[in-house]
Motif scaffolding. Structure first.
Motif, PDB file in Angstrom:
ATOM      1  N   TYR A 407       0.821  -1.206   0.000  1.00 12.07           N
ATOM      2  CA  TYR A 407       0.000   0.000   0.000  1.00 12.07           C
ATOM      3  C   TYR A 407       0.855   1.257   0.000  1.00 12.07           C
ATOM      4  O   TYR A 407       0.701   2.133  -0.832  1.00 12.07           O
ATOM      5  N   ILE A 414       2.103   5.324  -7.826  1.00 12.63           N
ATOM      6  CA  ILE A 414       0.896   6.018  -8.271  1.00 12.63           C
ATOM      7  C   ILE A 414       1.207   7.483  -8.496  1.00 12.63           C
ATOM      8  O   ILE A 414       0.833   8.064  -9.509  1.00 12.63           O
TER       9      ILE A 414
ATOM     10  N   TYR C 151      -2.270  -4.038 -13.107  1.00 11.76           N
ATOM     11  CA  TYR C 151      -2.312  -2.779 -12.352  1.00 11.76           C
ATOM     12  C   TYR C 151      -1.950  -1.613 -13.256  1.00 11.76           C
ATOM     13  O   TYR C 151      -2.625  -0.590 -13.293  1.00 11.76           O
ATOM     14  N   LYS C 168      -5.636   0.110  -8.079  1.00 10.29           N
ATOM     15  CA  LYS C 168      -5.090  -0.201  -6.752  1.00 10.29           C
ATOM     16  C   LYS C 168      -5.840  -1.372  -6.142  1.00 10.29           C
ATOM     17  O   LYS C 168      -5.245  -2.276  -5.554  1.00 10.29           O
TER      18      LYS C 168
END
Lengths: 458, 172, 627, 99
Positions: A407, A414, C151, C168
């Motif tokens: 995460y 990201i 992803y 995600k």
């Protein structure tokens, strides 16, 4: 032995260089040359060494191939580190030569820690490792955070030194020797409580140094406050060095008693994994996230200590290298950015595709994605723990925590690839920077594809 | 009670009470003085155990050099009891409780450890000649290596202690 | 040829490297050509390998280099070339190639096209690695690789926040599944000291290490958890419908040729293990069946053309797991193959529709597209007929085989599975009729814009449509032909297949039953969608207006309950139950993180305090608890 | 004299040192408490040395003093540096780094 002497001599030479050469850049170059030379000395010593461990000075040191190979790898990592962040070190403060001299002394400490045989050498090694770190943490004198980090580290470090010494003393009281090979513990079939207390004290003191929970609390603050180039060093090579000392003590010295300390260390490991991974989730600064991630990674390395077998030794060295290289690379990228928060990475893939690409590799390695060194390292230490036989629950817990770690690691990816932004760079990314980062990335991949390379050297 | 025992108990009580003085006195200067007294008591114990060399070194290095350094710094900063901030009662209480709990736990753990009597007979291992021999034969490597430690401490004192011009963040 | 197997993953890797390094500089067209050619080359080699394996029937391990060699742990980097892997190679590279060709046209306006092809090639590479590996570790590497690529591809249009969240979600759920796989893998290694298929299966079938079936069950269940994540089974399936965020060809690739079939492949590959683990096998069957029903029922109520297809994939995967669970391993693989044809066909068809509609995905705004888009419409219809299981189309053969095997295993499960199959027919034809028949319901602009897609898109559709028709004839049911080419081909890998021995009359009966019901469902779907009404409540006026009493009857007996079931399942089971639990875990972690973080007060005194407390606790544990 | 007495005395001094580090806010005093802990260790070490009649433990004590001196040098330098910036040696104000 040659490497120990060389590292101190080079440290002194560097101090004199600082006196004679005024230009920071040349000092940096000299330092890199000397580190390369030190790597050469290490390789020389390694190639000359036989398969039998060699003892020096009345059993003070016991140098074996594993230790020499570890030293060589760590020196190599340091060289890579120095080349990557050379310019950033020069920006920290005025005393560039001294910083590099301290790094040389820290390497000396690591050499002692990988080959000590007497508790005295362990103690001295840890102190030689720690005192320069206090100084490096406080070296950015314009920044109050740096001073704060230094003072915090110093106070808590000295406190842990007290605990370490108490452990050594109790152990001496129980066994009558400082020699880790000569420990004999059994008294009437019962482990003497004095010895067990000593072992626990040592576990806590060394656990402090490797930032295992609940002794980890200094880590985020110190790593966050210390100048970033030095954080990169403290979180990687130094930590790996202490881990090897930790492992040596617990498997050579206390290996026979593993059922007495295993549960406690397993609890510490579980706590470390939990705290490191859970707390990292909420961080906004990548630098601070890396501090927590170093706690989490320490949790995995503790598996190698828990396992007490041959695979664990190999796993430790693979882990040390894979983790160090990836983290150093990540810090090198971080140093290029102005903003250390996640938002600072926004849109990096657009602006600096290469930087973003290697960062992705480092992140994958830290998260343990296959085909990177991090995966092989995690795999090997967990495998070692499974071979041990009693740690299934902990392995499953660790895997769960590894899932959590995805995460916070992937937030970086990201930010780089899936978000818009215009990241500001601290300094220009030169061709040599790019080349070095690519080399670092390739090392990470090689470790993932052929970890054999590292293991074969033992 | 033999003289030895009287001395032992006297020095023990002195060490413990002076140690408590260190942590309880409000004035930092008093704390330093109490600490020096504790060191003297500990040195007394060294003498009782025939470690004369260490007893002297302890007084010279610790009480003489290190503590004077502390005192010096305290004087330099002009810290006295009035400006000394105190932690609130709860935190102090928690500190005492946790420290005491640790003491009790370790005490309970070590209660059963084997009872060895210390020899009363005088030995000469603690004499300077003997220690010197050991230090420069068996322990010559650590002796040399500790020079690295001093070197880095020296660098530290220079790098850290030297005054540098601009300070970006001032006192809030 | 077999020795050249390393070429198969090498080509996509090269394609990835070229496109990946040069994606900023290269012209768009070049990226597409390189990407497609790389897969074509792989396909050519795969064909060669396939025919060689087919003629010789052997299984070879191609050793490339030593991967890990430490202590008693030895894991080589080796490829396994046998019937199963060569078949998957064909599916992956063949359908992968068509999807690449299709993408060259579909993605033509996207600025990141070259990057897209780089990801696509990497995806295929990972999948090939997964299939080719001769041990579980290599498989795991590919396993993680496809997770990673999905992803990247799901989040390809990253400017939309929901899309990155979907990416995600896909990744995290896959990681949860991977955890199970990893544990299973470690258990194998721990108990058998090897990860290589040949050695492990050799040990299982009377080697030196003998373990209780309990351990086998655990290993099998752990591996199955991995499969749940990758192949989107309850409870880890919710990522797949969300994964529709990516470009449509990616969905086709994920759903048809790669990724989701990984779980099936893994279990089929480990059939020797599963045969020894009856409990795990039952679990597989039950989960598969439940997923098939749940997903099919949810699909009934969806209005997004890709969502319907996504749920149908989940449902079809459920069927495959059901087949695995009842021990019909080859049948599951057979269904993977036929499903790959028609699902790729339908996804690409839906892509063509979306392309024509200018990005619109809501079937409420479509209708009557068949007039404007003949090829898409006809090929899509073929896909629907195939998935519904109309005799003569590929889906019929494989689905019928699954149903027959299920019947032999347990009639109750058969009826449930039949229910799911009927729902499939219903929602697929509902989708078809709403999209391609009737009148257009979209805006005027959209109507004006409607056009058939270019050749690069329609040709793959036609090829896939042909395959969807003829693909099933390699495995004719036993009642028609004694020679089952497909099973014969897989026989060396899957030891015990087809242990259902049904009477011919029973089999005819089952076939007739399912075919008849399916046709009825199609008629129902036709009637239900003839006058599309998307309002929630139908008033009294509507009833009076309606001349067809039958419609209402159907509506009351079949359509309404189905819709109600669908919404209920969608709302309660999926949104609140499964998604709620999965998201809840994430929330708990974040909440915990926020709390634990506050412990870091910045006070040295507090840090030391914690250390002392910890020390006291550790002492207490080691002295007064352990001893 | 039983070794236990020295053990307990040393532990008591050690724990007084720990309490001191927890109770005080003045960085210098905290540092002094740590020195007290080191001295407690030294005392125990000498007692064990006497018990085993072994000189190496006394040498060890010697090295502990050496290290303590080095640590004090660096420590006081850091404290002085801190004092120059914030005009205080209170460790409670060291809280720019947290969470």
């Amino acid at each position: 032995m040659k490497a120990i002497i060389a590292s101190t001599v080079f440290g002194v030479i560097l101090m004199f260089t600082g006196l004679m050469v005024k230009e920071k850049r040349s000092v940096g170059t000299v330092a890199i040359l000397l580190l390369a030379l030190l790597l050469g000395v290490n390789i020389w010593e390694l190639s000359a060494a036989g398969n039998q461990p060699q003892t020096y000075f009345n059993n003070m040191l016991r140098i074996d191939r594993y230790g020499l190979w570890f030293n060589t790898l760590m020196t190599g990592c340091t060289l890579l580190y120095a080349m990557l962040v050379n310019k950033d070190i020069q920006r920290v403060g005025a005393h560039v030569a001294e910083y590099f001299a301290l790094i040389c002394f820290i390497l000396c400490g690591i050499y002692l820690l990988s080959s000590y045989n007497s508790m005295l050498m362990l103690f001295l090694g840890i102190e030689i490792l720690s005192i320069p770190q206090y100084i490096l943490a406080g070296s950015d004198k314009r920044n109050l955070k740096s001073s704060e980090a230094s003072l915090k580290y110093l106070l808590m470090g000295s406190f842990s030194t007290g605990i370490l010494l108490m452990g050594i003393t109790l152990l001496y009281g129980a066994t009558g020797t400082f020699n880790i090979i000569g420990f004999t513990f059994l008294q009437d079939d019962l482990l003497s409580p004095t010895a067990l207390a000593g072992i626990i004290f040592l576990m806590i003191a060394l656990g402090f140094k490797v930032s295992a929970a609940p002794m980890h609390m200094w880590t985020p603050d110190v790593y966050d406050g210390a100048p970033t180039p030095f954080t990169a060093f403290m979180a990687t090579v130094v930590k790996a060095g202490i881990f090897v000392a930790f492992m040596k003590l617990f498997s050579v010295g206390f290996g026979a008693l593993s059922n007495h300390w295993m549960l406690v260390l397993a609890i510490v490991t579980a706590a470390t994994l939990l705290v490191g991974n859970i707390t990292a989730v909420f961080q906004q600064s990548v630098k601070r996230m890396l501090a927590y991630s170093s706690i989490a990674q320490a949790g995995f390395m503790l598996f190698a200590i828990l396992a007490v077998n041959a695979t664990a030794w190999q796993g430790m060295i693979v882990y040390a290298v894979a983790y160090s290289v990836a983290t150093i690379g990540l810090f090198a990228v971080l140093l290029k950015l102005k903003d250390y928060t996640y938002d600072g990475f926004n849109g990096l893939a657009k602006k600096q595709p290469l930087l973003a690409g290697v960062t992705a590799i480092f992140i994958f390695s830290l998260a343990g994605i296959p085909l990177t060194g991090g995966f092989m390292a995690k795999y090997m230490v967990l495998q070692a723990a499974l071979e041990q036989g009693q740690l299934m629950w902990l392995v499953i817990f660790a895997l769960l925590m590894a899932a959590v770690s995805a995460y916070y690691y992937f937030r970086v990816i990201i930010a780089m690839y899936f978000k818009q932004g215009n990241p500001e760079l601290n300094s220009e990314v030169t061709g040599s920077d790019k080349l070095l980062l690519i080399v670092t990335g390739i090392i990470v991949l090689i470790l993932g594809i052929a970890p054999q390379v590292v293991i074969a050297g033992i | 009670m033999s003289t030895y025992e009287i001395l032992f108990w006297f020095l023990t009580v002195m060490a413990l009470s002076c140690a408590l003085g260190v942590i309880l006195s409000r004035n930092p200067v008093n704390s330093v003085l109490f600490l020096i007294a504790t060191f003297f008591a500990i040195s007394g114990h060294y003498v009782l155990m025939n470690a004369q060399f260490l007893a002297i070194v302890n007084i010279i290095v610790y009480a003489g050099a290190i503590m004077v350094l502390f005192l010096f710094v305290i004087m330099l900063m002009n810290l006295n009891a009035d400006t000394e901030p105190q932690k609130n009662r709860l935190v102090q209480f928690a500190g005492v409780i946790s420290g005491g709990a640790l003491f009790l736990v370790v005490l309970a753990a070590l209660r059963t450890s084997s009872v060895n009597m210390l020899e009363q007979s005088p030995t000469d291992i603690g004499l300077i000649k003997n220690l010197g021999k050991t230090l420069f034969t068996q322990f010559v490597l650590p002796f040399e290596i500790s020079s690295v430690l001093f070197l880095s401490a020296m660098i530290g004192a220079v790098v850290i202690g030297k005054k540098e011009e601009a300070v970006s963040e001032v006192k809030q | 040829m077999t020795n050249l197997v390393w070429l198969v993953p090498l080509f996509p890797l090269i394609g990835f490297l070229i496109n990946g390094i040069g994606w900023r500089k290269m012209p768009k067209g070049a990226g597409g050509v390189i990407g497609s050619l790389a897969i074509l080359a792989s396909f050519a080699v795969s064909l060669g390998i396939f025919f060689e394996v087919k003629s010789s029937g052997t299984s070879t391990v191609v050793h490339l280099f030593d991967f890990i060699q430490s202590g008693n742990l030895y894991i080589p980097f080796a490829f396994q070339v046998d019937a199963l892997s060569s078949l998957f190679l064909l599916i992956i590279t063949g359908i992968g190639f068509l999807i690449h060709v299709y993408s060259t046209s579909y993605m033509h306006d996207d600025e990141g096209m070259v990057k897209y092809f780089a990801y696509l090639n990497l995806f295929v590479f990972s999948m090939l690695l997964l299939v080719l590996g001769a041990n579980y570790l290599i498989m795991f590497i590919g396993w993680e690789g496809v997770g990673l690529c999905s992803y990247l591809l799901i989040g390809f249009w990253f400017k939309n926040r929901d899309y990155t969240n979907a990416a995600k979600k896909a990744f995290v759920m896959n990681r949860i599944g991977d955890l199970g796989f990893l544990v299973g893998m470690l258990l194998i290694l721990f108990n058998y000291g090897t990860l290589s298929y040949n050695e492990f299966f050799g040990q299982l079938n009377g080697g030196t290490v003998q373990l209780s079936s309990n351990m086998h069950n655990w290993i099998a269940i752990c591996l199955f958890i991995g499969a749940m994540g990758k192949s989107a089974q309850i409870p880890l399936y919710t990522w797949l419908p969300d994964a529709m965020a990516g470009p449509t060809p990616v969905s086709a690739l994920i759903h048809a040729a790669t990724m989701v079939t990984a779980g099936i492949y893994m279990i089929a590959r480990s059939n020797a293990l599963y045969s020894l683990a009856p409990m795990a096998l039952n679990l597989v069957a039950v989960i598969g069946l439940a997923t098939a029903i749940l997903a099919a029922s949810i699909a009934i109520r969806q209005y997004d053309i890709k969502k319907v297809l996504a749920y149908s994939t989940v449902s079809q995967l459920g069927f495959m797991f059901l087949a695995l669970g009842v021990g019909a391993y080859t049948t599951a693989v057979f269904h993977v193959m036929t499903h790959a044809f028609f699902k790729a066909l339908m996804f690409l068809g839906s892509g063509s529709v979306i392309h024509a509609m200018g990005g619109e995905q809501d079937i409420r705004s479509m209708g009557g597209l068949g007039k404007k888009m003949k090829i898409t419409s006809i090929t899509f219809l073929i896909g629907c007929l195939a998935i519904a299981g109309i005799p003569g189309f590929s889906g019929f053969f494989s689905k019928d085989e699954i149903l027959a095997a299920t019947y032999a295993h347990s009639p109750v499960m058969y009826y449930l599975a039949l229910g799911a199959a009927l729902m499939t027919a219903f929602y697929m034809f509902r989708l078809y009729f709403l999209t391609f028949t009737g009148s257009f319901r979209g805006t005027h602009d959209q109507e004006h814009h409607l056009h058939e897609s270019p050749a690069a898109m329609t040709i793959p559709l036609i090829v896939l449509a042909i395959m969807s028709v003829i693909g099933g004839y390699v495995g004719l049911p036993a009642v028609i032909s004694e020679h089952h080419a497909f099973n014969t081909y897989l026989a060396p890998v899957v030891a015990n297949f087809g242990h259902h021995h049904l009477e011919h009359s029973t089999e005819w009966m089952l076939m007739g039953l399912s075919t008849g019901l399916v046709i009825i469902m199609i008629i129902v779907a036709y009637n239900a969608t003839k006058k599309p009404n998307f309002k929630e409540n139908t008033g009294l006026a509507k009833v009076l207006e309606n001349k067809w009493y039958v419609d209402e009857l159907y509506d009351a007996i079949i359509v309404r309950p189905l819709l109600a079931l669908s919404s209920a399942l969608d709302r309660f089971v999926e949104k609140m139950g499964i998604d709620g639990v999965v998201n809840g875990v994430g929330k708990t972690v974040r909440w915990g993180s926020d709390r634990v973080r506050l412990l870091q007060t910045g006070q040295v005194g507090f840090y030391i305090f914690m250390m002392v407390i910890g020390m006291t606790l550790l002492f207490t544990i080691s002295f007064f608890w352990v001893q | 004299m039983p070794i236990q007495y020295y053990l307990f005395l040393s532990l008591a001094l050690f724990c007084i040192g720990i309490m001191g580090t927890l109770m005080r806010r003045n960085a210098i005093i905290v540092f002094m408490c740590i020195e007290l802990m080191l001295n407690a260790v030294n005392l125990l070490m000498v007692a064990f040395s006497k018990m085993y009649n072994d000189a190496s433990a006394q040498i060890f004590v010697f090295f502990i003093m050496v290290v303590a001196a080095a640590e004090v040098a660096v420590g006081l330098a850091v404290i002085v540096m801190m004092y120059r910036k914030v005009h205080s040696v209170d460790i409670n104000i060291l809280n720019r780094l947290k969470h």
